[in-house]
Design an enzyme around this catalytic site. Structure first.
Site, PDB file in Angstrom:
ATOM      1  N   LYS A 105      56.446 -40.727 -44.439  1.00  0.00           N
ATOM      2  CA  LYS A 105      57.136 -42.010 -44.007  1.00  0.00           C
ATOM      3  C   LYS A 105      56.563 -42.923 -45.102  1.00  0.00           C
ATOM      4  O   LYS A 105      55.578 -42.811 -45.514  1.00  0.00           O
ATOM      5  CB  LYS A 105      56.876 -42.491 -42.660  1.00  0.00           C
TER       6      LYS A 105
HETATM    7  N1  GLU Z   1      64.378 -42.618 -40.765  1.00  0.00           N
HETATM    8  C1  GLU Z   1      65.223 -41.685 -39.933  1.00  0.00           C
HETATM    9  C2  GLU Z   1      64.231 -40.762 -39.263  1.00  0.00           C
HETATM   10  O1  GLU Z   1      63.326 -41.501 -38.621  1.00  0.00           O
HETATM   11  C3  GLU Z   1      65.818 -40.524 -41.157  1.00  0.00           C
HETATM   12  C4  GLU Z   1      64.740 -39.799 -42.057  1.00  0.00           C
HETATM   13  C5  GLU Z   1      65.770 -38.792 -42.893  1.00  0.00           C
HETATM   14  O2  GLU Z   1      66.757 -39.035 -43.137  1.00  0.00           O
HETATM   15  O3  GLU Z   1      64.846 -38.321 -43.986  1.00  0.00           O
HETATM   16  O4  GLU Z   1      64.685 -39.971 -38.642  1.00  0.00           O
END
Ligand code: GLU
Length: 417
Positions: A105
């Site tokens: 993240k």
């Molecule tokens: N931000 C989204 C999540 O928390 C999508 C992450 C992604 O598609 O890599 O799942």
């Protein structure tokens, strides 16, 4: 009261799932530590000529099952422990739905509403340059998250590609369709929330038609979920944004509300007949069948949990329920479908996007939606079976499925050197 720390929540959850599975400590110890944490300073030339420095992060929690995967959020209050927690949740999310990914993240300390579009573009490009050594289609693939969108993903893709000297579309997912984005990606998280909500109602023998729903958040996740749930015949009684919530006992006209918010309208100023204004707290404690927190972490906490009246909570956001509140919901017999399953639709379609980019071909929207449904419902079934077998909650069932997959990968690979 001690300050809420989402990473402590994660550690406790891992420990609890490992205990249920009777796993030896050596199998899961490494999962308590992110593999890599990067903090960067991002100088940005502002429109008035001043230079402002923003702080950003990229955390790679685990790459045991494949490249790290997870979004980038822009938020003024973001802290490293929050990014660590969000990265770890991605590891468990990808494992529970069985994608060949680990978790990561990223975040930047910025309120995107306080900067111009040009400033945001320069910030995004410089942030991308700063995290460049960590990302790439084989190692770590960012995506949208809170306050980031397709346009931001396009800037990241372009910046990375300029450094490489050729176009690398698979470095990021959630891109605009014109540069390698996937059909169905922007609605995918909300679609997953709808599929999971429908499935849990079936499992509990409850009807879908006329089921009442309250949704905290009206962004990409909450807004899309509201639209798709009302198309299924459910009644969305309440929605909210950061300025507050709206409620209508007979059910809101979701399309009308979304049209209003799409054009920049704040819900605190929304005015329609029979629509009442409520606070976010009132929304979370409404007497509805299904409550969907689809905004931020730490929403269902010890301040409100005793007043929650919904039968089912479907976690559209990441980490909306604290561990203490989770225990109280369980003791009240409220079923919680955990974030790592309920909001996995986004990363599932991110995976399809990455596969299409790597293979240089495109899927049609039907194929995307059909395959999403197949994967998320299969995961739901596995979690449901695990919950039953281990006599536990859906959250622990989900963590057990994920943890077994992660520990298997670690065991098979062994430790280098
Ligand atoms: N931000 C989204 C999540 O928390 C999508 C992450 C992604 O598609 O890599 O799942």
């Amino acid at each position: 009261m001690a300050k809420y720390n989402p990473y402590d929540n994660v550690l406790e959850t891992i420990e609890a799932a490992a205990t249920i599975l009777n796993l030896p400590k050596k199998d899961y110890e490494a999962l308590k530590y992110p593999e890599r944490e990067l903090k960067v300073a991002i100088p940005v030339e502002m429109d008035n000529g001043d230079v402002k420095v923003f702080e950003g992060y990229r955390v790679q929690h685990s790459s045991s099952r494949g490249p790290c995967k997870g979004g980038i959020r822009f938020h003024p209050d973001v802290e490293i422990d929050e990014v660590k927690a969000l990265a770890a949740w991605m590891t468990f999310k990808c494992a529970v739905v069985n994608l060949p990914y680990g978790g990561g993240k990223g975040a930047v300390n910025v309120d995107p509403k306080s900067v111009s579009r040009a400033e945001l573009r320069r910030l995004t490009r410089r942030y991308t340059a700063m995290i460049l050594p960590l990302i790439g289609p084989e190692k770590d693939i960012p995506a949208p998250d809170v306050n980031t969108n397709e346009e931001v993903m396009g800037w990241i893709m372009d910046t990375y590609s300029m450094f490489k000297g050729y176009t690398v579309s698979g470095v990021v997912t959630g891109k605009p369709i014109g540069i390698g984005g996937s059909l169905g990606r922007s609605a995918a998280t909300g679609r997953g929330v709808m599929l999971i909500t429908r499935e849990i109602l079936h499992r509990l023998g409850l009807p879908v038609l006329e089921t009442t729903v309250a949704i905290q958040g009206v962004g990409n996740v909450g807004g899309t979920a509201a639209r798709l749930l009302s198309k299924e015949g459910m009644k969305v009684l309440a929605l909210s944004d950061v300025t507050g919530g709206i409620f209508k006992a007979e059910g809101l006209d979701v399309e009308k509300v979304l049209e209003y918010t799409k054009n920049g309208g704040m819900l605190s100023e929304y005015s329609q007949e029979h629509v009442e204004h409520i606070t976010n707290k009132q929304l979370l404690t409404l007497n509805v069948d299904v409550l969907i927190p689809a905004a931020m972490e730490n929403q269902i906490n010890d301040e409100i949990v005793n007043d929650v009246k919904a039968k089912i909570v479907v976690e559209g956001a990441n980490g909306p329920t604290t561990n203490e509140a989770d225990k109280i919901l369980a003791s009240k017999g409220i079923i919680v479908v955990p974030d790592i399953l309920a909001n996995a639709g986004g990363v599932i379609v991110s995976y399809f996007e990455w596969v299409q980019n790597i293979q240089a071909l495109t899927w049609d929207e039907d194929e995307v939606n059909r395959t999403l449904e197949k994967i998320i419902i299969r995961a739901f079934n596995e979690v449901w079976d695990s919950k039953k077998e281990l006599h536990t909650t859906m959250r622990m069932g989900a963590y057990a499925v994920a943890l077994e997959r992660l520990c298997d990968a670690k065991r098979i690979r062994g430790i280098f050197p």
